[in-house]
Enzyme design. Structure first.
Site, PDB file in Angstrom:
ATOM      1  N   GLY A  46       0.845  -1.189   0.000  1.00 54.83           N
ATOM      2  CA  GLY A  46       0.000   0.000   0.000  1.00 54.83           C
ATOM      3  C   GLY A  46       0.871   1.227   0.000  1.00 54.83           C
ATOM      4  CD  GLU A 135      -1.191   2.415   2.767  1.00 48.96           C
ATOM      5  OE1 GLU A 135      -0.748   3.574   2.706  1.00 48.96           O
ATOM      6  OE2 GLU A 135      -0.460   1.432   3.025  1.00 48.96           O
TER       7      GLU A 135
END
Ligand code: CO
Length: 166
Positions: A46, A135
């Site tokens: 990510g 994230e």
């Protein structure tokens, strides 16, 4: 071609609250392509916009739903529902070489926009859910060690301050 560069702790851009994306356009699509290349080069799963110095609300993540190499972009992402607590061992491309266990929700219901400007609502489990939360935290200036219990958090920051703050 847009040149992007990975921001490493303690870069102050990692600590900013990012602003909503206003225009989903060709430029964003190009940034997405560059982020995919960077993430794959760094062997990440990510990558959030603030990690490349862009304080806007989007990130990319591997698609864990099948065996494909697909990378998904999440624009103006939000969590609508969250439950089932799990511990996940996490690292971060912006804090290379350091890992620890943080608590996350194993199931989340999310909303986000894709590159065509379409609003999606999806349920994520396991890794897809955990990476989404990691994230999303980046968009609010939160790094995973911030989520550690006090004592472990202090130890973690002491270690990374020693290594990265010069
Ligand atoms: Co990270």
């Amino acid at each position: 071609m847009i040149n992007i560069e990975l921001k490493i702790y303690p870069d102050e851009l990692l600590r900013k609250v990012s602003k909503e994306v206003k225009n989903i356009d060709q430029k964003l699509s190009k940034i997405y392509d560059e982020m995919c290349i960077l993430m794959n080069n760094e062997k990440g799963i990510g990558l959030a916009a603030p990690q490349i110095g862009i304080n806007e609300r989007f990130f990319i993540s591997k698609d864990f739903s099948n065996d494909s190499d697909k990378t998904i972009i999440f624009i103006n992402p939000e969590i609508i529902e969250a439950d089932d607590i799990v511990e996940s061992k996490e690292g971060c491309l912006s804090i290379p070489g350091h890992y620890d266990y943080v608590k996350r929700n194993n199931r989340i219901l999310v909303s986000y926009f894709d590159l065509s400007g379409k609003n999606e609502k999806k349920e994520f489990l396991d890794m897809q859910s955990i990476v989404f939360q990691h994230e999303l935290d980046h968009l609010d200036g939160i790094l995973f060690p911030d989520r550690l219990p006090k004592i472990r958090k202090d130890i973690f920051f002491k270690k990374i301050d020693k290594e990265f703050k010069k």
